[in-house]
Design an enzyme around this catalytic site. Structure first.
Site, PDB file in Angstrom:
ATOM      1  N   GLU A 120      -8.734   3.076   5.376  1.00 53.32           N
ATOM      2  CA  GLU A 120      -7.584   3.174   6.054  1.00 53.32           C
ATOM      3  C   GLU A 120      -7.437   4.005   6.780  1.00 53.32           C
ATOM      4  OE1 GLU A 120      -6.144   1.685   1.965  1.00 53.32           O
ATOM      5  OE2 GLU A 120      -4.522   0.852   3.067  1.00 53.32           O
ATOM      6  N   ARG A 138       2.917  -4.502 -10.366  1.00 53.14           N
ATOM      7  CA  ARG A 138       3.895  -5.377  -9.870  1.00 53.14           C
ATOM      8  C   ARG A 138       3.761  -6.844 -10.164  1.00 53.14           C
ATOM      9  NH1 ARG A 138       3.055  -3.149  -3.858  1.00 53.14           N
ATOM     10  NH2 ARG A 138       1.879  -1.250  -4.772  1.00 53.14           N
ATOM     11  N   HIS A 156      -0.169  -3.363   3.983  1.00 55.06           N
ATOM     12  CA  HIS A 156      -1.612  -2.918   4.024  1.00 55.06           C
ATOM     13  C   HIS A 156      -2.190  -3.235   5.466  1.00 55.06           C
ATOM     14  CE1 HIS A 156      -1.618  -3.637  -0.546  1.00 55.06           C
ATOM     15  NE2 HIS A 156      -1.879  -2.568  -0.344  1.00 55.06           N
TER      16      HIS A 156
END
Ligand code: ADP
Length: 406
Positions: free
Chosen positions: A383, A232, A173
């Site tokens: 991002e 996850r 990230h």
């Protein structure tokens, strides 16, 4: 016409893309190709007027899908392409102009990200073939964390495994954590001091940043370590693998699937990996959803507090990602368990911050004590914008100094 960077995030069965204008306030057309590798790939695109369209790309492979993306983006053609690359190992410490040697370097990192790097390379090779004249830049998820000190990135396992096989913590990230770091420096009077940033989306990671540099982060050699995520597990006892194999007869693949696809919020709630679903269900009394929220928030609080150990001083905490930006409940719950760090949340600011907007949500501004409390910020991540800026800066630098590749 205003210059644009095409940002590509290429997976094995999907390509996400955005045409990012270098002038911040201009619209950003973009979209997604889904189901690549099947007989019915689809291109979904939103143009600069916000109009959505969908096209069947029957039989298309990665290069054909990339060509279709460019055709449908219309008149606006990019001046460069920025590729999100998941793993840059120890070689790539910053964004890098792509050439054959860089492609070889990304391929060498494949053992560290066997699912992601080959797909990223498919995207790079397709766009290089289609647009040989355009400069292309690789922006690595891992690069921002290459500043971590060795005591933070090493596992306490035999040194030989690090030296021979590169087994260490890398972190991910990076574009999000770098973007939030830059934004905090612009927004807060405390500038580039000591921050802990929580990126909470489907994948979740938290990073301690000191003077703009990553000092530690919750993800490790793979994006499985650390916080509880949508599907996850985050941290588990490494002894779990042996137990499942020896006592329950599970294969390595079954264990991997369970930890990556069937755990986290999904596994604990038995209901959904999606935080919105869980908040609604918890509200109606669903026990699994309540527990999943409790586990998520507790582990988050514990990790944020632990990461503050990486900083000489904690100036503040920032939340980002779909959950971090949109869930006052998660922010309040996690902060309420971090008393040792003395965060002082403003319940009203936390609740009332408009979805998708930037803002400070602590009370410290009106505090008449002399005690310095950590600031608390919510900052929507960008991002794609970060990848576009890194790409454009590198292309500019290379134009002025042709020897510069990073
Ligand atoms: P990705 O990591 O795939 O980019 P996002 O950053 O979009 O994912 O985050 C997705 C997560 O954000 C999901 O768990 C979703 O439920 C959560 N989310 C989005 N909006 C809200 C909301 N209003 N309240 C709570 N959670 C939300």
């Amino acid at each position: 016409m205003n210059d644009c960077i095409l940002v590509i995030n290429c997976g094995s069965s999907s390509i996400k893309f955005a045409l990012v204008p270098l002038q911040a306030d201009h619209p950003r057309p973009g979209g997604l190709v889904e189901r690549l590798g099947t007989s019915e790939p689809v291109l979904k695109i939103t143009d600069e007027n916000g109009i959505r369209q969908q096209f069947d790309l029957a039989g298309a492979d990665h290069p054909a899908a990339m060509k279709a993306i460019l055709e449908h983006l219309g008149e606006r053609q990019p001046i460069a392409i920025g590729h999100r690359v998941v793993h840059g190992g120890e070689r790539f410490k910053s964004a890098t102009l792509i050439d054959d040697d860089v492609i070889d370097g990304i391929r060498k990192c494949t053992s560290l990200a066997p699912l992601h790097n080959p797909a990223n390379l498919d995207g790079i090779e397709a766009t290089r073939r289609l647009f040989p004249e355009l400069p292309q830049v690789a922006v690595f998820d891992t690069a921002f964390h290459q500043t971590m000190p060795e005591h933070a990135y090493r596992y306490a396992i035999p040194t030989e495994l690090y030296q021979k096989h590169g087994i260490r913590r890398y972190g991910f990230h990076g574009s999000s954590h770098a973007y939030i770091t830059e934004r905090l420096a612009e927004l807060s009077e405390r500038g580039t001091g000591g921050w802990v940033i929580a990126h909470l989306g489907n994948g979740c990671s938290a990073t301690a940043v000191w003077q703009g540099r990553s000092m530690d982060t919750s993800m490790g050699m793979t994006p499985l370590e650390g916080l509880v995520m949508g599907t996850r597990s985050g941290d588990v006892d490494p002894g779990l693998h042996l137990h499942l194999a020896n006592q329950c007869g599970w294969s390595v693949q079954q264990i991997d699937q369970m930890l990556n696809k069937h755990s986290g919020l999904m596994g604990v709630s038995g209901l959904s990996p999606d935080m919105r679903d869980l908040e609604q269900a918890a509200d109606k009394g669903h026990a699994g959803a309540r527990l999943a929220l409790d586990v998520f928030c507790y582990r988050l609080a514990r990790t944020l507090a632990a990461l503050s150990c990486a900083l000489p001083r904690l100036d503040g905490i920032a939340f980002t990602g779909g959950i971090g930006e949109n869930s006052p409940l998660v922010r309040a719950r996690a902060l309420s368990m971090m008393n040792a760090l003395r965060p002082c949340l403003s319940a009203a600011a936390n609740e009332n911050l408009a979805r998708g907007s930037e803002g400070r949500i602590d009370q410290a501004r009106n505090d008449d004590t002399t005690e310095v409390r950590p600031e608390i910020w919510v900052i929507p991540t960008d991002e794609e914008g970060h990848i576009a800026r890194e790409t454009s800066e590198l292309v500019q630098t290379h134009a002025n100094h042709p020897e510069a590749r990073t």
